[in-house]
Design a protein around this motif. Structure first.
Motif, PDB file in Angstrom:
ATOM      1  N   MET A  33       0.843  -1.194   0.000  1.00 25.87           N
ATOM      2  CA  MET A  33       0.000   0.000   0.000  1.00 25.87           C
ATOM      3  C   MET A  33       0.879   1.246   0.000  1.00 25.87           C
ATOM      4  N   ALA A  67       0.979   0.637   6.103  1.00 26.78           N
ATOM      5  CA  ALA A  67       1.097   1.229   4.770  1.00 26.78           C
ATOM      6  C   ALA A  67       2.453   1.900   4.597  1.00 26.78           C
ATOM      7  N   CYS A 115      -7.007   2.329   4.342  1.00 26.93           N
ATOM      8  CA  CYS A 115      -6.214   1.109   4.429  1.00 26.93           C
ATOM      9  C   CYS A 115      -7.062  -0.085   3.990  1.00 26.93           C
ATOM     10  N   GLY A 116      -8.303  -0.126   4.451  1.00 27.31           N
ATOM     11  CA  GLY A 116      -9.205  -1.202   4.058  1.00 27.31           C
ATOM     12  C   GLY A 116      -9.483  -1.201   2.561  1.00 27.31           C
ATOM     13  N   LYS A 129      -6.672  -2.698   0.722  1.00 22.57           N
ATOM     14  CA  LYS A 129      -6.568  -4.139   0.990  1.00 22.57           C
ATOM     15  C   LYS A 129      -7.706  -4.922   0.340  1.00 22.57           C
ATOM     16  N   CYS A 150     -14.200  -1.768   5.795  1.00 22.11           N
ATOM     17  CA  CYS A 150     -13.422  -0.522   5.834  1.00 22.11           C
ATOM     18  C   CYS A 150     -13.888   0.369   6.969  1.00 22.11           C
TER      19      CYS A 150
END
Length: 260
Positions: free
Chosen positions: A1, A38, A231-232, A235, A242
């Protein structure tokens, strides 16, 4: 990420004891993202004063890439903060050197080496968002509580993930998020303080509740929610997942003084 955040930073100075903590939406989001695993970078300006040195030192300690954090002659931005119980109330804001902030062509190229770019309404970056979209970047923007700001309409077509701050889940915010989605955003999200968060993707609304924890200082709660949500997204999580990650990240932030 790989995520880059751009724009405003400030020292949050708590009254009356003058304790100072580094912050600012893009800075906070970069730090929280790093904590979530990340590869995050921050682009901005600090002043040539002690707060500028402190800002640089503390962000670097968190492992955020600051190769494009520049020192300019003048003052680092400062926000005066007062605590009302565990809630913080913002007072005077001195923008310092960030008042003249702009991105160089080299910095724009650096932004382009990332998957997603995030900025906020006080960061002087909004005019670059059409270019960011043209470059194929995922884009995120925090409009804060400025729901009536002109940028909401002009910028939404170029923002994948539009974040807002509101107070409760009611008809007004639901219609508002629908309008933001209809103007071009992929997902419109509102953090609602103690009432959790609400998101709309054009098909349905998603709700998440807060994670119960001992509240010390709510500074940074919204920014940490944004970091968890983004971040979710990177991913490949569902919207519900999320939002859950955003809520869990925010719960950790409010357990201590300052944003981080």
């Amino acid at each position: 990420m790989k995520i880059v955040t751009v724009g405003d930073n400030c020292m949050d100075v708590y009254q009356p004891n003058d304790r100072a903590y580094p912050g600012g939406n893009p800075v906070n989001v970069a730090v929280y993202l790093k904590g979530l695993g990340a590869d995050s970078a921050y682009i901005g300006w600090v002043g040539s004063d002690k707060y500028g040195d402190l800002m640089r030192e503390k962000i670097q300690e968190k492992g955020v890439n600051i190769t494009h954090l520049s020192k300019k002659e003048g003052k680092t931005a400062v926000t005066q903060v007062e605590l009302n119980g565990n809630d913080r109330c913002f007072g005077d804001y001195d923008e310092g050197v960030m008042a003249s902030f702009f991105l160089t062509s080299e910095e724009v190229d650096f932004v382009g080496t990332h998957q997603l770019v995030h900025a906020g309404i006080w960061g002087h970056v909004d005019k670059k968002y059409p270019l960011f979209k043209e470059m194929g970047l995922l884009t995120s923007f925090d409009f804060s509580d400025q729901l009536d700001h002109d940028l909401v309409k002009s910028l939404s077509p170029f923002v994948n993930y539009s974040f807002f701050s509101y107070t409760k889940d009611d008809d007004y915010i639901r219609q508002f998020l629908k309008s933001v989605k209809n103007q071009g955003s992929k997902i419109a999200i509102a953090t609602l303080g103690e009432n959790g968060a609400l998101a709309y993707d054009g098909k349905r609304f998603y709700r998440s509740e807060i994670v119960e924890t001992e509240v010390v200082d709510t500074m940074g709660a919204g920014d940490s929610f944004i970091a968890g949500f983004l971040c979710g997204i990177l991913k490949g999580f569902s919207i519900h997942e999320c939002m859950e990650l955003g809520s869990k990240t925010a719960a950790k932030t409010i357990c201590y003084f300052g944003a981080w």
